[in-house]
Design an enzyme around this catalytic site. Structure first.
Site, PDB file in Angstrom:
ATOM      1  N   GLU A 196      13.198   4.727  17.699  1.00 21.04           N
ATOM      2  CA  GLU A 196      12.499   4.968  18.966  1.00 21.04           C
ATOM      3  C   GLU A 196      11.446   3.908  19.300  1.00 21.04           C
ATOM      4  OE1 GLU A 196      11.142   9.023  18.898  1.00 21.04           O
ATOM      5  OE2 GLU A 196      13.132   9.775  18.421  1.00 21.04           O
ATOM      6  N   GLU A 219      22.528  11.867  16.999  1.00 26.53           N
ATOM      7  CA  GLU A 219      21.879  13.188  16.900  1.00 26.53           C
ATOM      8  C   GLU A 219      22.350  14.093  18.032  1.00 26.53           C
ATOM      9  OE1 GLU A 219      17.643  12.674  16.650  1.00 26.53           O
ATOM     10  OE2 GLU A 219      17.808  10.991  15.264  1.00 26.53           O
TER      11      GLU A 219
END
Length: 732
Positions: free
Chosen positions: A519, A635
């Site tokens: 991220e 994910e």
């Protein structure tokens, strides 16, 4: 995904999802009688789904599952579902910095080692998640190693008159031989913004007294020991000494000015680094009957040297004065634990004893945890000690203490009695701070309170001293030295290298694919800066201290200490909802590689919902495919907005799962298909205590029964409706 501290990100039409903050997933067994799972599917569909084989039989690429290591290790039923259906597992939290690194920076491999050993028995591989991120760090440790250095004050009161130094007048100080000059230099002291005495020797300087600053008279008490100390540095290697007036039997200092003992000697050396000069004087060093003395700082040995002496550190301390101080609270140094202190208000665990590692000095401190913030009612977390005697009306009292907090906080003291006194709110930080509070007694005061309910946090308090002015004493303020930006960069760079190198080395023979950087992008496609304002306790931004190249360094370290064949990924979320973010991530990968890093793959998290724009999903895969990198759905889950979905909602969820798999296979070339990881196993509420609570995003329902989404995923993986090949009649 950071389950414990999740803050959902709400978007207008796309149902943008929050950052995949992988904090502790607490998977647990089903409740004895099961959970509500929504409307029941038609029996024919239920039978179809039950006939499907295990998921991993329908694909050639890696099929992974994001799981909780604790449940996998302890629950055989859950473990069997994972083992039967998946090739690879990603521990949601347990391999992160926050889970593995303690307060000393040491890594505990025990749990992850046990987890990997168990997965190996089942033939599963483990995907390492994650090395470098801004969440789920042991932020307390990382912040502590770049915190200001706090040098404790001397254990006594400074009896030296330094007012003339602080105001620049040199009142009571004598510049007997000024050399090129002796003056106050603002903002050149040891701590940020502090003053220094600047002393410059002349070109002809050759004797110590050629540059000399003489102190005011210092009063002494017969039989007491004294200590002279200050911090000094020079622009080049220098030389100095301390000399005295006739009140001393010898006019030269002790040999070892770092206070380790020794005999008298002529001089001490100085360098460009701040050093402390510390000289002790015993009663026998004074001429009998002496009531005071003066000392000289002699720096004239060498020509053309500039010296700085920090004004805030120059002191003469009566080392025996502390013994005569009457402290009106017992156990103010907490060396006896928290005996004498009690919780008046606050949670059950609000008050506890802290050890030497958390103390300002000595063997202990007082630890106070305040769970909530109420600026108007500081008393809601209140710690109390009785005064040893009731105060006298009209007498001046001083209360002083050292305090720090793990984050920015606030403290206020108050007194008990008929008429209370209230101190103004005092800001606290992770750096030790001396707080002094003076007031005139009214004769009713019976005890002292620390009121800490104003700001949530963990506080440490030490050296509480309450005096009435009838005896000497009181603390000498600590010296706080802030680290420079360059020092912080070096320290944090070393911490990253230590963490990544040890993880890659330890798991070199058991983990062969990693999320190296997680991220890195903001929603607009620009790089995070570390100043995004996250106040979570586990937030720590590597980029804030290491700059844009932090990811370059991370990938180089992972490659250096891992295997040359390891697959190293960069991973982010909302790439399907914010195509500008997807573009920004791709550009950052290009930058990393332009600086010598090697990125094998890009992970797209895909925490999506039924309203996520399908056209953008397809466009994202096309953009990612064009990079030539391995592409992983890292994910995947599909949110429904309820934990009790209707039949129609379950069908739509199944269709969305299948669509994602179809688009992945359509647009990502086979050679670039690393695989798909489904995030989580079931809709059981214990699996969603922190991540997507009251939701039903997974392939098994709350009772571990296959959902319609299982069929949609399997059909997508197989590239067809598998159930059309089933023989025999189905239940109607």
């Amino acid at each position: 995904m950071k389950y414990k501290y999740i803050i959902p990100v709400i978007a207008s039409s796309l149902m943008l999802l929050a950052s995949c903050d992988d904090n502790l997933m607490e998977w647990e067994k089903d409740p004895e009688h099961g959970e509500v799972t929504g409307a029941e599917l038609p029996l024919e569909l239920v039978e179809k789904i039950s006939r499907y084989d295990n998921l991993k039989t329908y694909t050639d690429f890696v099929l992974g599952n994001g799981i909780g290591a604790d449940l996998y290790l302890t629950d055989a039923t859950y473990r069997k579902i994972v083992n039967d259906n998946f090739d690879e597992v990603t521990p949601g939290y347990e391999m992160k910095h926050g889970a593995m690194v303690n307060s000393k920076g040491e890594i505990n491999f025990t749990k992850v080692d046990a987890f990997i050993a168990e997965t190996k028995k089942a033939g599963l591989t483990v995907f390492g998640h994650t090395l470098v991120w801004h969440s789920n760090q042991n932020a307390s440790y990382l912040n502590s190693i770049i915190a200001p250095t706090v040098i404790t004050g001397s254990s006594g009161t400074n009896t030296l008159d330094v007012a003339g130094l602080k105001n620049g007048t040199f009142t009571n100080w004598a510049r007997n031989n000024p050399g090129k000059g002796i003056a106050i230099a603002a903002n050149e002291g040891l701590a940020t913004g502090s003053q220094a005495i600047k002393l410059e020797s002349s070109a002809a300087s050759s004797a110590p007294y050629n540059l000399q600053l003489t102190s005011p008279d210092v009063s002494i008490v017969s039989g007491h020991n004294y200590e002279i100390s200050f911090y000094i540095k020079s622009d080049v290697t220098g030389k100095g000494r301390i000399s005295f007036n006739a009140s001393l039997t010898n006019q030269y200092p002790y040999k070892d000015w770092f206070s380790t003992g020794g005999s008298w000697t002529e001089a001490f050396a100085t360098t460009s680094a701040w050093q402390q000069v510390k000289i002790k004087l015993a009663p026998g060093d004074f001429v009998g009957g002496s009531t005071n003395f003066k000392f000289n700082i002699d720096l004239g040995y060498l020509p053309n040297v500039t010296y700085l002496i920090d004004v805030n550190t120059i002191a003469v301390v009566d080392l025996d004065a502390a013994a005569t101080v009457t402290n009106l609270v017992a156990n103010g140094n907490f060396n006896a634990g928290i005996s004498g202190w009690s919780k008046y208000n606050g949670a059950n665990d609000a008050l506890s004893a802290a050890g030497a590692s958390d103390a300002y000095e000595g063997t202990g401190a007082m630890k106070v945890v305040n769970a909530t913030s109420d600026a108007a009612n500081q008393w809601k977390t209140q710690i109390h000690a009785d005064f040893t005697s009731t105060f006298t009306s009209g007498k001046e009292y001083t209360i002083s203490y050292m305090i720090r907090s793990e984050a920015t906080g606030s403290v206020r003291c108050s007194t008990t009695g008929t008429t209370a006194h209230y101190q103004g709110d005092q800001a606290t930080t992770p750096t030790w701070k001396l707080v002094e509070w003076k007031f005139t007694g009214n004769g009713t005061e019976t005890g002292l309170n620390f009121d800490l309910g104003g700001a949530a946090g963990t506080y440490y308090i030490d050296n509480v001293l309450v005096t009435d002015g009838s005896s000497g004493g009181g603390p000498t303020a600590p010296i706080t030295i802030n680290k420079t930006d360059a020092e912080k960069t070096k320290i944090i760079g070393d911490a990253m290298a230590d963490w990544v190198s040890k993880m890659m080395t330890h798991y070199k023979t058991s983990v062969f694919a990693w999320d190296v950087v997680n991220e890195p992008m903001k929603e607009d496609g620009t790089l995070r800066t570390g100043n995004e304002g996250d106040t979570a306790a586990d937030f720590f931004s590597w980029i804030k201290y290491l700059g844009k190249d932090y990811a370059v360094t991370a990938f180089k370290l992972a490659r250096q200490y891992g295997n040359s064949t390891d697959k190293l990924f960069i991973n982010d979320y909302n790439l399907e909802s914010r195509l500008d973010k997807c573009d920004g991530l791709i550009q950052y990968v290009e930058y990393i590689e332009s600086q010598g890093g090697k990125v094998d793959g890009i992970g797209t998290q895909m925490h999506i919902g039924l309203n996520t724009d399908k056209d953008k999903i397809a466009q994202m895969f096309q953009k990612l495919a064009a990079t030539g990198k391995l592409i992983k759905i890292s994910e995947l889950d599909v949110r429904l907005g309820t934990n009790a979905p209707t039949v129609a909602q379950q069908a739509s969820q199944a269709e969305m799962y299948q669509y994602v798999v179809d688009m992945y296979k359509k647009y990502i070339p086979a050679a670039q298909q690393y695989g798909i990881t489904v995030w989580g196993v079931s809709d059981n509420s214990k699996e969603h205590e922190f991540w997507l609570p009251d939701e039903a995003p997974n392939l098994w329902d709350a009772n571990y029964v296959r959902k319609h989404a299982y069929k949609g995923t399997a059909d997508g993986l197989a590239g067809k409706d598998v159930s059309k090949d089933f023989s025999g009649e189905l239940v109607k």
